[in-house]
Write an enzyme that holds these catalytic residues in place. Structure first.
Site, PDB file in Angstrom:
ATOM      1  N   LEU A 384      88.928   7.850  67.136  1.00 21.47           N
ATOM      2  CA  LEU A 384      89.800   7.934  68.148  1.00 21.47           C
ATOM      3  C   LEU A 384      90.489   6.443  68.456  1.00 21.47           C
ATOM      4  O   LEU A 384      91.824   6.380  68.665  1.00 21.47           O
ATOM      5  CB  LEU A 384      89.174   8.371  69.421  1.00 21.47           C
ATOM      6  CG  LEU A 384      88.770   9.908  69.348  1.00 21.47           C
ATOM      7  CD1 LEU A 384      87.612  10.056  70.107  1.00 21.47           C
ATOM      8  CD2 LEU A 384      90.050  10.763  69.904  1.00 21.47           C
ATOM      9  N   ASP A 385      90.034   5.440  68.303  1.00 21.17           N
ATOM     10  CA  ASP A 385      90.572   4.136  68.324  1.00 21.17           C
ATOM     11  C   ASP A 385      91.553   4.122  67.254  1.00 21.17           C
ATOM     12  O   ASP A 385      92.740   3.660  67.560  1.00 21.17           O
ATOM     13  CB  ASP A 385      89.416   3.109  68.341  1.00 21.17           C
ATOM     14  CG  ASP A 385      89.616   2.064  69.215  1.00 21.17           C
ATOM     15  OD1 ASP A 385      90.909   1.847  69.693  1.00 21.17           O
ATOM     16  OD2 ASP A 385      89.003   1.069  69.425  1.00 21.17           O
ATOM     17  N   ASP A 386      91.277   4.132  66.110  1.00 20.97           N
ATOM     18  CA  ASP A 386      92.325   3.968  64.947  1.00 20.97           C
ATOM     19  C   ASP A 386      93.230   5.056  65.253  1.00 20.97           C
ATOM     20  O   ASP A 386      94.198   4.751  65.040  1.00 20.97           O
ATOM     21  CB  ASP A 386      91.571   4.219  63.629  1.00 20.97           C
ATOM     22  CG  ASP A 386      90.355   3.087  63.263  1.00 20.97           C
ATOM     23  OD1 ASP A 386      91.059   2.377  62.280  1.00 20.97           O
ATOM     24  OD2 ASP A 386      89.560   2.844  63.613  1.00 20.97           O
TER      25      ASP A 386
END
Length: 645
Positions: A384-386
Site C-alpha cells: 500500500l505504501d508503494d
C-alpha cells in the site's frame, strides 16, 4: 505567496546543489527508466547466506566467502566486539552468533583476536542459549543446537480453518512466507550436509537461557497459554497420524510453489527464499529441478559483490526507489529531469499488479487488484505504501492514461482497515495475541495499520481531491489524530522513526487542508524544531524503537532525516522558519563531490527492535527533493509542490 528574504548566497548554493544532485541522480537511472539502489541490513543476512551454502553442501566459493568475510569483519564493533543491528548499534547476541558462526565456517581461526573478542561478548550476554528463535533454528539445522530449544510448529497449522485463533492469514505476509517452508523443516528436523561438520559448542554457557521477547505489549495470560500449548505439542511430537502429517507437508509445498515468484523468490525476501530452497532440498528435489533451481537463483540475485567485499541484501527496492526518485526529479524541474521522471513512470506502469488476487484478498474478497509491489515482482504481496507513492507521482506528472491511477486508488481504499488506518500489505491484520506465540519473540508477526502508511494513503486521496469530510477520509484523519504521540510526533513504523512518521503525517495533513492553526500540526511543528541538532540538521537513532516507546533518540544529523524534517516543516507552512533555512544550509554544506550525500547510519525500519535497513538511495533522492522544494517555495513556484508528499 509572500516569503521572507533568504541569503542570496544560500539560495545560489541551493540552486547549484539541486542541479548537481539531479545530474548525479540521472546518472544512476537504468536504461529502461528505473532506479534501484543497494539495500543493506545487518550481518545476519550475509551470515545466513554463507550458512545456507554450507547447509546445502555446495562447492565452496572461496573468493566470494573471502569477500563476505571481509565485510563481516569490517562491520564488527570496535566497542562491544560483537555485531549490532545497525551502524554503531548496541550488541545483539543473535546477530553476533550468526556472524561468528559464518566466519568460523569460512575458516577464521577461533583463536584469532576478532573471534576471541566476539566469543567473549556472546558468552557475557548469555551465550547461544540466549539466542532468539530463528537463530536457534539456524543452529539446530547444523546440529549445533537442540531442536528441543525450538518452539514446536507443526505443519498441520496450514490445515487449520480460518476461524481458528492461530491461522496463517492472521499473520503478516512476511511471517507467512517465512513460516510455511519452515513448518516442513521443523517437522522433519534435517541436519546440514556440509562436509566440515563445524559447530559452535564454545558459544554455549551450560546455564539456563534468559530470553526476552521483542513484542511491544505481551500479555501474560496468552503467553502462559501458548507456552502450555508448546509443551503439549512437544509431548505428542512423533505421534501425529502419518497421513495427516503428509497431507500437511504437501499443503505447505503447494502453498510455496504457488507463490514461488520466479527468480524474485518467495515473498521476494531473503529468509523466505532461503527457507524455500531448504524445503525443496529436504523434500528430495535435485539441484536442477526447476522449482528448486529457480528458488536457489532468487537468493543469488540478492548478492552485492564489490571488488573487496560482498554481502547479501534482504530484498531489493526498485519500485520504491523509482517512485521516490521520480518525485525528486519532478521537484527539481526542468525538461531533462521531468523526462527522466516520465521514463520512470513508464517503467512503473508495467509493474502494476492487475491480474493476481494476493493473500490480501482473503480478508477483502471482491476488491480488484491494482497495487504495486516493493520489489521487481511480488504479485501476491503488493504494498500500500508503494502504491500510494506511485499513484501520487503519476498524478503529479499528469499522465494521459488515468487507468493505473484509478485502479491503484480502488485497491487502496478497498484495504482500509476498520480503525481508519492502513497496514502495509493487509487490512485489519491486528491479531495482537499472536505476538505471544513462542516463535514470535521478534514481536513482528503482524501487519497492523501504522501512521506512516496511513498518512501516505491519506496524502494520495487528498491529492486526488478526496473531500476532508468523506467517511473514509474522516476515519483516516481521526485515526492519525489518535496516533499522535504526547510530545507531538508520530511513530514511524517503516522509517527511523519519529522524524519519518511526523514528516509523513504533516504532508498528509497539508494535502488534506489542515494548516498550521490545527493543534496537531502546531504540536508536531514545535516538536520538530525542538529536536533539531545544533548543526542545523536532524538525526534519530534506531534505538528510538525501544519497547517503552520513550520517543526520539538523539543521533548525529543525517541527510535523509534532515530532508524529512524539512519536508514536514515546509508542509506545515514553515518554509520561512530559521529551522528550515538551517536544514537547507546543512544539506548544502555537506553535499559530496559526486553531487549526492553519504550516510552510513540506518534510517529504514524493517521490524522495530530486531531488523533495520540502510537504504542507499535515501541520501540520494530525499535531500534533492527537500532542497528543490525549498527553492521552489522561496521562488513562489507552487505548481511543483501541490502534491501530497
Amino acid at each position: 505567496m509572500a516569503t521572507l528574504p533568504v541569503s542570496s548566497t544560500l539560495l545560489a548554493a541551493i540552486d547549484a546543489a539541486v542541479d548537481r544532485a539531479a545530474a548525479a541522480l540521472a546518472q544512476a537511472q537504468r536504461p529502461d527508466g528505473h532506479w534501484v539502489f543497494e539495500l543493506e541490513a545487518d550481518c545476519t543476512i550475509p551470515a545466513e547466506y554463507v550458512l545456507l551454502r554450507h547447509y546445502l553442501g555446495e562447492p565452496v566459493d572461496s573468493v566470494l566467502e573471502a569477500k563476505i568475510g571481509r565485510y563481516l569483519r569490517r562491520i564488527q564493533s570496535a566497542d562491544h566486539h560483537g555485531w549490532g543491528l545497525f551502524h554503531a548499534g548496541a550488541f545483539d547476541v543473535s546477530a553476533s552468533i550468526k556472524a561468528y558462526y559464518a566466519l568460523k565456517m569460512i575458516g577464521d581461526d577461533v583463536d584469532a583476536r576478532h573471534m576471541v573478542r566476539a566469543r567473549a561478548a556472546i558468552l557475557q550476554a548469555g551465550g547461544a542459549e540466549a539466542a532468539n528463535v530463528f537463530t536457534r533454528i539456524q543452529l539446530a539445522l547444523f546440529d549445533a543446537g537442540p531442536w528441543s530449544a525450538v518452539p514446536t510448529m507443526p505443519p498441520e497449522i496450514i490445515l487449520l480453518p480460518r476461524w481458528f485463533p492461530i491461522h496463517l492469514s492472521k499473520m503478516s505476509y512476511w511471517a507467512r512466507t517465512v513460516v510455511v517452508p519452515l513448518l516442513v523443516l521443523c517437522a522433519l528436523k534435517p541436519v546440514a550436509r556440509n562436509a566440515k561438520g563445524i559447530k559452535v559448542d564454545e558459544l554455549y554457557t551450560g546455564r539456563p537461557a534468559h530470553r526476552k521477547t521483542q513484542a511491544a505489549d505481551p500479555k501474560w495470560l496468552w503467553t502462559l497459554g501458548f507456552n502450555g500449548l508448546d509443551r503439549l505439542l512437544k509431548g505428542v511430537d512423533g505421534l501425529w497420524p502419518r497421513k495427516l502429517r503428509q497431507r500437511a507437508i504437501e499443503a505447505c509445498k503447494a502453498w510455496v510453489t504457488e507463490r514461488l515468484n520466479g527468480e524474485d523468490g518467495l515473498g521476494a525476501i531473503y529468509p523466505a527464499m532461503a527457507n524455500s530452497v531448504m524445503m525443496f532440498d529436504l523434500l528430495g528435489y535435485a539441484p536442477d529441478h526447476p522449482q528448486r533451481a529457480i528458488a536457489r537463483q532468487s537468493v543469488e540475485n540478492l548478492l552485492v559483490i564489490h571488488e573487496e567485499e560482498a554481502y547479501c541484501q534482504p530484498c531489493v527496492s526498485p519500485v520504491w526507489d523509482t517512485a521516490l526518485a521520480a518525485h525528486a526529479m519532478m521537484e527539481a524541474g526542468g525538461e531533462a529531469n521531468e523526462a527522466r521522471a516520465e521514463a520512470a513512470l513508464d517503467w512503473l506502469t508495467l509493474r502494476q499488479i492487475l491480474d493476481v488476487e494476493g493473500d490480501w484478498a482473503e480478508e477483502r474478497p471482491g476488491v480488484r487488484p491494482g497495487g504495486w509491489a516493493f520489489q521487481y515482482n511480488n504479485h501476491h504481496y503488493p504494498d500500500l505504501d508503494d502504491t500510494a507513492v506511485v499513484v501520487m507521482a503519476m498524478d503529479r506528472a499528469q499522465v494521459a492514461d488515468r487507468g493505473p491511477i484509478d485502479r491503484g486508488v480502488e485497491w487502496t481504499v478497498g484495504l482500509q482497515s476498520k480503525n481508519g488506518g492502513w497496514g502495509a500489505f493487509d487490512a485489519d491484520n491486528a491479531y495482537d495475541y499472536l505476538n505471544n506465540l513462542p516463535f514470535a519473540d521478534h514481536g513482528a508477526l503482524l501487519d497492523p495499520p501504522t501512521a506512516d502508511v496511513s498518512a501516505r494513503c491519506v496524502s494520495m486521496l487528498a491529492q486526488l481531491g478526496e473531500p476532508l469530510d468523506s467517511p473514509r477520509m474522516a476515519a483516516a484523519i481521526d485515526y492519525l489524530r489518535r496516533e499522535q504521540e504526547p510530545e507531538g510526533s508520530w511513530f514511524g513504523r517503516w522509517g527511523v522513526n519519529h522524524i519519518y512518521g511526523t514528516w509523513s503525517v504533516l504532508c498528509a495533513f497539508n494535502a488534506a487542508g489542515l494548516d498550521a492553526s490545527d493543534p496537531a500540526v502546531a504540536q508536531a511543528v514545535g516538536w520538530l524544531k525542538r529536536i533539531q541538532n545544533e548543526d542545523g540538521g536532524w538525526g534519530e537513532d534506531c534505538a528510538s524503537y525501544a519497547l517503552d516507546r520513550s520517543g526520539h533518540a538523539p543521533a548525529p544529523s543525517t541527510a535523509s532525516q534532515t530532508a524529512w524534517a524539512m519536508l514536514g516543516l515546509m508542509a506545515a507552512g514553515e518554509v520561512d522558519s530559521d529551522a528550515v533555512e538551517r536544514g537547507a544550509a546543512w544539506l548544502a554544506d555537506r553535499q559530496e563531490a559526486d553531487g549526492l550525500w553519504g550516510q552510513e547510519h540506518y534510517t529504514g525500519g524493517g521490524f522495530p527492535r530486531v531488523f533495520y535497513l540502510r537504504y542507499h538511495g535515501y541520501p540520494k533522492y530525499f535531500p534533492l527533493w527537500a532542497m528543490a522544494r525549498y527553492r521552489n517555495l522561496k521562488r513562489s513556484n507552487p505548481r511543483r509542490i501541490t502534491v501530497g508528499m
